[in-house]
Design a protein around this motif. Structure first.
Motif, PDB file in Angstrom:
ATOM      1  N   PRO A 379       0.819  -1.226   0.000  1.00 60.64           N
ATOM      2  CA  PRO A 379       0.000   0.000   0.000  1.00 60.64           C
ATOM      3  C   PRO A 379       0.848   1.269   0.000  1.00 60.64           C
ATOM      4  O   PRO A 379       0.523   2.251  -0.681  1.00 60.64           O
ATOM      5  CB  PRO A 379      -0.829  -0.126   1.284  1.00 60.64           C
ATOM      6  N   GLY A 380       1.935   1.259   0.776  1.00 61.29           N
ATOM      7  CA  GLY A 380       2.816   2.421   0.797  1.00 61.29           C
ATOM      8  C   GLY A 380       3.453   2.677  -0.549  1.00 61.29           C
ATOM      9  O   GLY A 380       3.630   3.827  -0.960  1.00 61.29           O
ATOM     10  N   LEU A 386       1.691   7.217  -6.642  1.00 60.12           N
ATOM     11  CA  LEU A 386       0.636   8.151  -7.016  1.00 60.12           C
ATOM     12  C   LEU A 386       0.981   9.579  -6.599  1.00 60.12           C
ATOM     13  O   LEU A 386       0.739  10.533  -7.344  1.00 60.12           O
ATOM     14  CB  LEU A 386      -0.688   7.717  -6.380  1.00 60.12           C
ATOM     15  N   ALA A 387       1.559   9.730  -5.403  1.00 59.63           N
ATOM     16  CA  ALA A 387       1.914  11.070  -4.923  1.00 59.63           C
ATOM     17  C   ALA A 387       2.969  11.706  -5.809  1.00 59.63           C
ATOM     18  O   ALA A 387       2.887  12.891  -6.156  1.00 59.63           O
ATOM     19  CB  ALA A 387       2.399  10.992  -3.478  1.00 59.63           C
ATOM     20  N   PHE A 391       2.580  15.169  -8.224  1.00 57.11           N
ATOM     21  CA  PHE A 391       3.329  16.402  -8.009  1.00 57.11           C
ATOM     22  C   PHE A 391       4.303  16.729  -9.127  1.00 57.11           C
ATOM     23  O   PHE A 391       4.908  17.808  -9.126  1.00 57.11           O
ATOM     24  CB  PHE A 391       4.073  16.347  -6.677  1.00 57.11           C
ATOM     25  N   LEU A 392       4.492  15.842 -10.090  1.00 55.61           N
ATOM     26  CA  LEU A 392       5.307  16.180 -11.250  1.00 55.61           C
ATOM     27  C   LEU A 392       4.644  17.310 -12.026  1.00 55.61           C
ATOM     28  O   LEU A 392       3.416  17.410 -12.092  1.00 55.61           O
ATOM     29  CB  LEU A 392       5.463  14.968 -12.165  1.00 55.61           C
ATOM     30  N   ARG A 398       4.096  13.325 -16.313  1.00 53.15           N
ATOM     31  CA  ARG A 398       3.309  12.353 -15.552  1.00 53.15           C
ATOM     32  C   ARG A 398       3.055  11.098 -16.381  1.00 53.15           C
ATOM     33  O   ARG A 398       3.161   9.975 -15.880  1.00 53.15           O
ATOM     34  CB  ARG A 398       1.981  12.993 -15.135  1.00 53.15           C
ATOM     35  N   LEU A 399       2.712  11.290 -17.663  1.00 52.68           N
ATOM     36  CA  LEU A 399       2.419  10.155 -18.531  1.00 52.68           C
ATOM     37  C   LEU A 399       3.661   9.289 -18.744  1.00 52.68           C
ATOM     38  O   LEU A 399       3.588   8.045 -18.672  1.00 52.68           O
ATOM     39  CB  LEU A 399       1.891  10.667 -19.871  1.00 52.68           C
ATOM     40  N   MET A 400       4.809   9.916 -18.999  1.00 53.73           N
ATOM     41  CA  MET A 400       6.023   9.159 -19.270  1.00 53.73           C
ATOM     42  C   MET A 400       6.498   8.399 -18.042  1.00 53.73           C
ATOM     43  O   MET A 400       6.915   7.231 -18.138  1.00 53.73           O
ATOM     44  CB  MET A 400       7.121  10.109 -19.767  1.00 53.73           C
ATOM     45  N   VAL A 401       6.447   9.039 -16.882  1.00 54.91           N
ATOM     46  CA  VAL A 401       6.885   8.355 -15.662  1.00 54.91           C
ATOM     47  C   VAL A 401       5.958   7.187 -15.358  1.00 54.91           C
ATOM     48  O   VAL A 401       6.410   6.084 -15.021  1.00 54.91           O
ATOM     49  CB  VAL A 401       6.934   9.344 -14.480  1.00 54.91           C
TER      50      VAL A 401
END
Length: 454
Positions: A379-380, A386-387, A391-392, A398-401
């Motif tokens: 879960p962590g 997601l966090a 924040f990117l 965001r899509l590439m990562v």
């Protein structure tokens, strides 16, 4: 020397030094206020530093975690970007002097120039133990890590090969823990089938820290979980011990000597030389004490934010040098300036609101601490991912990562295993040079020993 003059309408000018988390947050918050903004940075991009270690371990490309500053602020006509390096600040005339020969006047100055590595008086160690603060650092570390395996593949001397396949990470904070786990996973999973004369999964990863436990900002229970998870990845822990010396071939910890050619430094940070520019006293880490509004007590036109600021919250606690704190500082300084210009009540004293702490230790394992709530394991790991994607800056990043992480999750692969720069000459063992090329021994099988042997 070139003067960067005010615009024709002579509006209030805010000069921001540094486009990191604090500086960029301040610029975006102020961009719709009746001010002119000048951002000065020596790079043309904003960098998401928390994921730099993934560039260093070939999981991500530099372009995945960086975005051009002009692309972020270009839609605001009152924001100007200067690619330059600050050399001095004249508080009397309110001007910033740069290496490019410019002097930029300001009405309010925001200093958010971040921090660099702290070698605690042993700056010559940097040549053997680079830190991780810039894209250049990440690319150099990626080069050293991957090149160590390539050299080990061609090395016949067992002791030299084992030293090449020993990686020492100094510092047990979140950055050091994440780096050690990533190097161990790179060796155990990604490179395991890529070589013939060595066994990358037998690489030795050692994490050294001067404290008695890892991740001191986290609760002890999570520190113990981090140690167990690193142990399952094969990372050796040397705690409550300080590095006494190092050279190109080893690290010395008390009476212990670790032969290694790759050392990664993550034991501390030191603020940029902003204190010297502003001619003010700093603490031992180079941070500048600020008042409750993040301004210099001696000069209310100067705000100091992020890693370069030493700030105490109303409850007496120190504001930590983390990305959430820098963002909150940037937004606060912008609100404070805007309220003064509009003759509105200024916000109360700055108070850092801790959203929680996250650290990942490898595939399917991360730690989170949110007040009374503690998360770990799978879960962590999802929460951490997601966090960081959220924040990117920029949809593309965001899509590439997310795509890279999904591919790595399915295949254990890391697609950015590039060794850049000039290749050093590879030393060939004397046993090999004693024979002409036609009679050299060709290894046919891997050894079960550390790093393998021919």
């Amino acid at each position: 020397m070139t003067l960067i003059s005010n615009s024709a309408n002579h509006r209030h000018r805010v000069v921001i030094l540094g486009a990191g988390f604090a500086g960029l947050s301040a610029a975006l918050k102020l961009a719709r206020a009746p001010v002119d903004i000048v951002i000065i940075d020596r790079h043309n991009y904003h960098l998401f530093q928390p994921l730099l270690y993934q560039v260093a371990t070939a999981a991500l490309s530099p372009a995945d975690i960086a975005a051009p500053i002009r692309g972020i602020v270009g839609r605001f006509p009152n924001v100007r970007v200067l690619l330059d390096t600050v050399e001095d600040v004249d508080r009397r005339t309110r001007r910033v002097y740069t290496a490019g020969g410019r002097h930029v006047p300001y009405d309010d100055l925001i200093v958010a120039t971040g921090a660099t590595h702290n070698y605690f008086g042993k700056d010559h160690w940097q040549q053997w133990a680079p830190g991780l603060k810039r894209i250049e650092d990440a690319i150099e570390l990626r080069r050293r890590i991957l090149l160590a395996f390539e050299q080990a593949e061609m090395e016949e001397d067992i002791a030299t090969r084992e030293a090449l396949m020993t990686f020492v990470v100094v510092g047990g904070g979140p950055a050091g823990v994440e780096m050690a786990g990533a190097v161990a996973e790179l060796a155990r999973f990604t490179l395991a089938r890529d070589f013939r004369n060595i066994q990358p999964e037998n690489a030795r990863v050692v994490l050294v820290d001067a404290n008695e436990r890892l991740l001191r900002p986290f609760p002890p229970s999570l520190s113990r979980k981090a140690a167990k998870t690193l142990g399952r990845l094969g990372v050796e822990l040397i705690l409550n011990a300080r590095v006494d010396g190092m050279d190109a071939n080893c690290v010395r910890i008390g009476s212990r000597v670790l032969p290694t050619h790759t050392v990664i430094w993550s034991a501390g940070v030191r603020a940029s030389p902003a204190g010297r520019w502003l001619k003010v006293e700093t603490d031992p880490a180079g941070r500048i004490p600020v008042d409750e509004t993040l301004r210099l007590p001696q000069d209310p036109t100067i705000y100091v934010l992020g890693d370069v600021a030493s700030h105490r919250n109303p409850d007496g606690s120190h504001t930590p040098g983390v990305a959430p704190a820098a963002k909150q500082m940037g937004r606060y300084a912008a609100r404070h300036i805007a309220s003064r210009l509009r003759d509105r009540p200024a916000p109360g004293p700055f108070r850092f609101r801790n959203p929680g702490q996250l650290a990942t230790i490898g595939r399917h394992s991360a730690l989170g601490h949110f007040g009374r709530l503690k998360v770990s394991g799978y879960p962590g790991w999802w929460l951490w991912g997601l966090a960081h994607i959220y924040f990117l800056i920029g949809f593309r990043n965001r899509l590439m990562v997310a795509a890279n992480w999904f591919w790595s999750y399915l295949t254990f692969g890391r697609g950015v295993r590039l060794i850049t720069g000039d290749m050093p000459s590879i030393a060939i063992s004397t046993r090999e040079t004693a024979h002409p090329p036609s009679s050299r021994h060709t290894p046919t099988a891997k050894s079960a020993g550390p790093g393998g042997s021919s």
